[in-house]
Every structure is written in structure tokens, then in C-alpha cells.
Design an enzyme around this catalytic site. Sequence first.
Site, PDB file in Angstrom:
ATOM      1  N   CYS A   1      45.117  40.983 102.706  1.00 45.39           N
ATOM      2  CA  CYS A   1      44.247  41.992 102.098  1.00 45.39           C
ATOM      3  C   CYS A   1      43.381  41.294 101.055  1.00 45.39           C
ATOM      4  O   CYS A   1      43.916  40.663 100.126  1.00 45.39           O
ATOM      5  CB  CYS A   1      45.078  43.090 101.443  1.00 45.39           C
ATOM      6  SG  CYS A   1      44.083  44.299 100.524  1.00 45.39           S
TER       7      CYS A   1
ATOM      8  N   CYS B   1      44.035  42.945  97.142  1.00 48.10           N
ATOM      9  CA  CYS B   1      45.247  42.619  96.371  1.00 48.10           C
ATOM     10  C   CYS B   1      45.810  41.242  96.702  1.00 48.10           C
ATOM     11  O   CYS B   1      46.768  40.787  96.057  1.00 48.10           O
ATOM     12  CB  CYS B   1      46.321  43.681  96.589  1.00 48.10           C
ATOM     13  SG  CYS B   1      46.934  43.769  98.288  1.00 48.10           S
TER      14      CYS B   1
ATOM     15  N   CYS C   1      33.014  48.515 110.894  1.00 47.81           N
ATOM     16  CA  CYS C   1      32.317  47.296 110.487  1.00 47.81           C
ATOM     17  C   CYS C   1      33.228  46.085 110.570  1.00 47.81           C
ATOM     18  O   CYS C   1      32.759  44.937 110.511  1.00 47.81           O
ATOM     19  CB  CYS C   1      31.768  47.448 109.076  1.00 47.81           C
ATOM     20  SG  CYS C   1      33.035  47.825 107.841  1.00 47.81           S
TER      21      CYS C   1
ATOM     22  N   CYS D   1      30.024  80.833  88.769  1.00 46.22           N
ATOM     23  CA  CYS D   1      29.804  81.493  90.055  1.00 46.22           C
ATOM     24  C   CYS D   1      29.920  80.460  91.163  1.00 46.22           C
ATOM     25  O   CYS D   1      29.378  79.356  91.054  1.00 46.22           O
ATOM     26  CB  CYS D   1      28.412  82.144  90.099  1.00 46.22           C
ATOM     27  SG  CYS D   1      28.070  82.991  91.666  1.00 46.22           S
TER      28      CYS D   1
ATOM     29  N   CYS E   1       2.736  56.477  54.058  1.00 45.74           N
ATOM     30  CA  CYS E   1       2.515  55.560  52.945  1.00 45.74           C
ATOM     31  C   CYS E   1       1.615  54.426  53.433  1.00 45.74           C
ATOM     32  O   CYS E   1       1.912  53.800  54.451  1.00 45.74           O
ATOM     33  CB  CYS E   1       3.850  55.003  52.447  1.00 45.74           C
ATOM     34  SG  CYS E   1       3.684  53.638  51.273  1.00 45.74           S
TER      35      CYS E   1
ATOM     36  N   CYS F   1       0.514  67.568  42.218  1.00 43.53           N
ATOM     37  CA  CYS F   1      -0.002  66.278  41.759  1.00 43.53           C
ATOM     38  C   CYS F   1      -0.334  65.381  42.947  1.00 43.53           C
ATOM     39  O   CYS F   1       0.452  65.280  43.904  1.00 43.53           O
ATOM     40  CB  CYS F   1       1.035  65.596  40.865  1.00 43.53           C
ATOM     41  SG  CYS F   1       0.494  63.981  40.250  1.00 43.53           S
TER      42      CYS F   1
ATOM     43  N   CYS G   1       5.972  56.344  46.731  1.00 37.00           N
ATOM     44  CA  CYS G   1       6.765  56.244  47.962  1.00 37.00           C
ATOM     45  C   CYS G   1       8.251  56.226  47.622  1.00 37.00           C
ATOM     46  O   CYS G   1       8.689  55.501  46.727  1.00 37.00           O
ATOM     47  CB  CYS G   1       6.375  54.981  48.724  1.00 37.00           C
ATOM     48  SG  CYS G   1       7.292  54.770  50.270  1.00 37.00           S
TER      49      CYS G   1
ATOM     50  N   HIS H   1      -7.510  54.605  39.786  1.00 36.37           N
ATOM     51  CA  HIS H   1      -7.998  55.973  39.611  1.00 36.37           C
ATOM     52  C   HIS H   1      -8.247  56.257  38.131  1.00 36.37           C
ATOM     53  O   HIS H   1      -7.410  55.951  37.278  1.00 36.37           O
ATOM     54  CB  HIS H   1      -7.001  56.989  40.174  1.00 36.37           C
ATOM     55  CG  HIS H   1      -7.097  57.136  41.667  1.00 36.37           C
ATOM     56  ND1 HIS H   1      -6.780  56.120  42.522  1.00 36.37           N
ATOM     57  CD2 HIS H   1      -7.509  58.177  42.436  1.00 36.37           C
ATOM     58  CE1 HIS H   1      -6.954  56.519  43.771  1.00 36.37           C
ATOM     59  NE2 HIS H   1      -7.403  57.767  43.737  1.00 36.37           N
TER      60      HIS H   1
END
Length: 497
Positions: A127, A130, A144, A222, A285, A298, A303, A323
Site C-alpha cells: 500500500c 501506509c 485507473c 427548510c 494630515c 478652531c 495631528c 498664519h
Amino acid sequence: MDSEDEIGIDSGNSSDDEDYDFMQVDEIQRQSGNAQDPVEYPFEVLTTEEIVKHMLDCIAEVNNVVEIPATTTRILLNHFRWDKEKLMERYYDGDQEALFKAAHVINPYVKPKRESKTFRCSMMEDCDICFLKYQYTNMTGLQCGHRFCKSCWVEYLTTKIMEEGLCKSIACAAHGCDILVDDVTVMSLLTEPRVKTKYQQLITNSFVECNRLLRWCPSADCSYAVKVQYVDARPVTCKCGHVFCFECGEQWHDPVQCRLLRKWIKKCDDDSETSNWIAANTKECPKCNVTIEKDGGCNHMVCKNQHCKHDFCWVCLGSWEPHGSSWYNCNRYDEDEARAARDAQEKLRSSLARYLHYYNRYMNHMQSLKFEHKLYSSVKLKMEEMQQHNMSWIEVQFLKKAVDILCQCRQTLMCTYVFAYYLKKNNQSMIFEDNQKDLESATEKLSEYLERDITSENLADIKQKVQDKYRYCEKRRKVLLDHVHEGYDKDWWEYVE
């Protein structure tokens, strides 16, 4: 699978006919609504045992012509998705060897070479699974030529069936061999009843799923299947009471077509709309690209990414440091840049607002429909109470009829919002929206009537109002559906997809 006993199926679910309770309406009309007459679209509901018989009949019908082993016929039919005509056509095209090869079976007309009985009894074999030696009689295999010990075959088949859920595509245990294991071999090798039962269930399930004229009822727990003569987007009613579209398997969805419903369900399941909301309400960001939502007045943003902490302006996304300086032009309006940004944001907001308009109304009717189904319990109590006021059982049936129609209207309205979402505006779409509005208004009024307390004093008045309103709802629903179907026939509808 040479006999019916070999593929007898135990579905694991009881499919015996039972007495339906009050909520399972006579012939389950409440969801089917405009369901076509069965004469126009014939179908039948099959139990598991009837499915197996139908499968055996298909195999026998083909076998009467081709005269090959029944298990080989099943593999061939499965290869052609149980299209008997297609199999016959391919079988008689002159290249049968290519057919058997494509279906992964050995040509049944080629007889394998057999050794003498004396030689077989005395021979020992290795076999390859195994690596133990066995007598010839303790080894087995397919045509086959690959042979293994029976215990290795049992373990191999059990794993394929119980762990991988395979039945129609279990190949030979030999590495690289694609020949499929036939049903007789599987059933003769398996020893545990639970594994045999599982295999039989998988074979039956495969038969239904591969056969375009069969569909399992999608209702939970069902075990029935529906069989039709041709595939179409029509409502079918299972014995369990569930009404669904045979073509797509979804709950019956008139007036929207299957393909648009599929798109809608996918859209609702996707996170694309979440992305739209993020795009419409947030910015990134400019340094680390983390998404930020503005939650205050504001415009000086910091970040929150601990590795970034970048200070920037929410308005222009430039660094916050300059700014306030006289030379910085955050206040200067760049027409082209502003127009592009504004158009992009407005397009996203508009798209999201339009989607939410239809989605919210769709979900509202879906939720109302769930509540409406619960009305059956309260209506049953009301009907019993009415009988105590000297009304017969026949006289109180108007309440059940009203709930049936109310549920039909909710189901239809829910689907009209899917249809409307994809619909381009034109004169006919405006008529559709007017019909939708009329049906929605009448449905809400009927729902209000049914939720009122019914007493002996107001019984006559409530009964007349409920009957008048459900008849009006039924009429408006028919008008809406007829108009949409007329539009399908006359190509009125154009879609935004």
C-alpha cells in the site's frame, strides 16, 4: 448507486407536512403579491426523498440510451450540470474518449485486465499510503489501476467527506490521478453510518445546486427544493411558506430586477459608503496622511498621530506657523483650486445624501415589515375577541386579509426604493414616484388602523375603515406594479449605475 437504497437520503431535517399555524397564511399569499398564476409559471416543491427519486430518474433516462454504469452516468451528468440534452449531444459527437477524460472517468467500454482467482488469493501487495503489505483481497482501487489498502481508503474518503465536504470531486487517492471515485466504491468502503449519511446528503445537495432547474428553499432550517420547467425571475412558494425569486433566490422583490437587487445588496454590504462619508467629512494630515475629523470651531489643527503632531490649517492645509504673518496668503482665494476642491466635496456629499435617502426608506420599510409580521399574533387575539361579540369566524377574516395586504405592500415599497435608487429621472419616473407616494400613504394609514384597540363599541366603524383601506392599498399596489412592468415592456426605464 445502482439502486435507490444506495443513495437514500436523510437530510437531517424533518420534511413531513405539518399543519401550518395562523401566521402561515393560506397558500402564503402575503409575500407573493403579484405572483403569477402557477399555470403561467409551473413549479413543484420536492422533499428530500423526491429529490433523490428525481435524480435517479434522470440517471435512468440517460442510461436507457447510453447503457453505461449508473455511477458513471451520474458523474457525466454532474459534469454537464445535469443537462441531459447537452450530455447526449456530446456523447454522440464521435469522440467519447475525450468526453470521459474531460469528466475524469475511465472509459467504461474498456474492460480492465483481470488476473486469475488463484493468483489474486496468493499475491501480496504494497500500500503506497501506509507502506504495509496486504493480501490482494485486502487491497482495492479504481479502474485507473491505483490500489490501496481498504483502511487507507476509508480514512481518505472519510476525511474528504467529513472535513472537506466533498462528494462529486473526490479524486483517486494516488498522487496526480484525477479519476473520480464513483458512488458504489464510496458506499462499499465506508463503514460508519454517519459518514455514509453525510455523503448521501452531499450528493443530493450537489444535485440540486448543479441543476439549473432546481433550487433549495433559502429559508432557514427548510429542507425542501423547488423544481421548475424553465428558469425565470418569478416568485415561487415553498411548503414552509417562504416566497422567493427562483432566478436569484432572494425574497420576492417585484418590481426591482434581480441584477439591480444584487448590486444594491452588495452596495449595502460594502464599506464604500463609509468611505464616501469619510471623504465628505474629513481631511488628511498633510504630513503623515492620517485621516482627521474636525470636531470644533478652531481651524488650528494638531495631528493626533503621536509620531507626527503636525500643526496645520484646516482651511488651506498649510503649516500653521506662518498664519498671521503679513506675507502669508491663506486668505487669498484661488478660483481654480477652490472650485476643484468644492466640486469634489459636493459631489461626494450629494452622492452620499442620495444613497442615504433611499437606504433609510428601504430599511424603514424592512423594519416595519418585521413589526407587521408580529401583527399576526395580536390580530389572532382580536379575531377571537370579536367572535365573543357574536361575530362568526368568517366575518372576522377581514383582519387577517388586511395584515396579508399590509405585508405585501411593505415588501413592495421596500423594493421600490431599490428600483428608484438606480432609476434615471424622466416623465415616467415621476409617475412611478407618485404611485409610490400614494401606496406609501395608504399603507401607513392601514397600519395605523390595525394597531388600534378594537372594542365592541367601535367594531363596526373599524371594520369598514380597515376593509376600505386594504382594498385601496391593494388597488394602488397593483397600479404601481402594472406601471413598472409596462415600463419594462416598453423600455421606459433608464438606469444610473
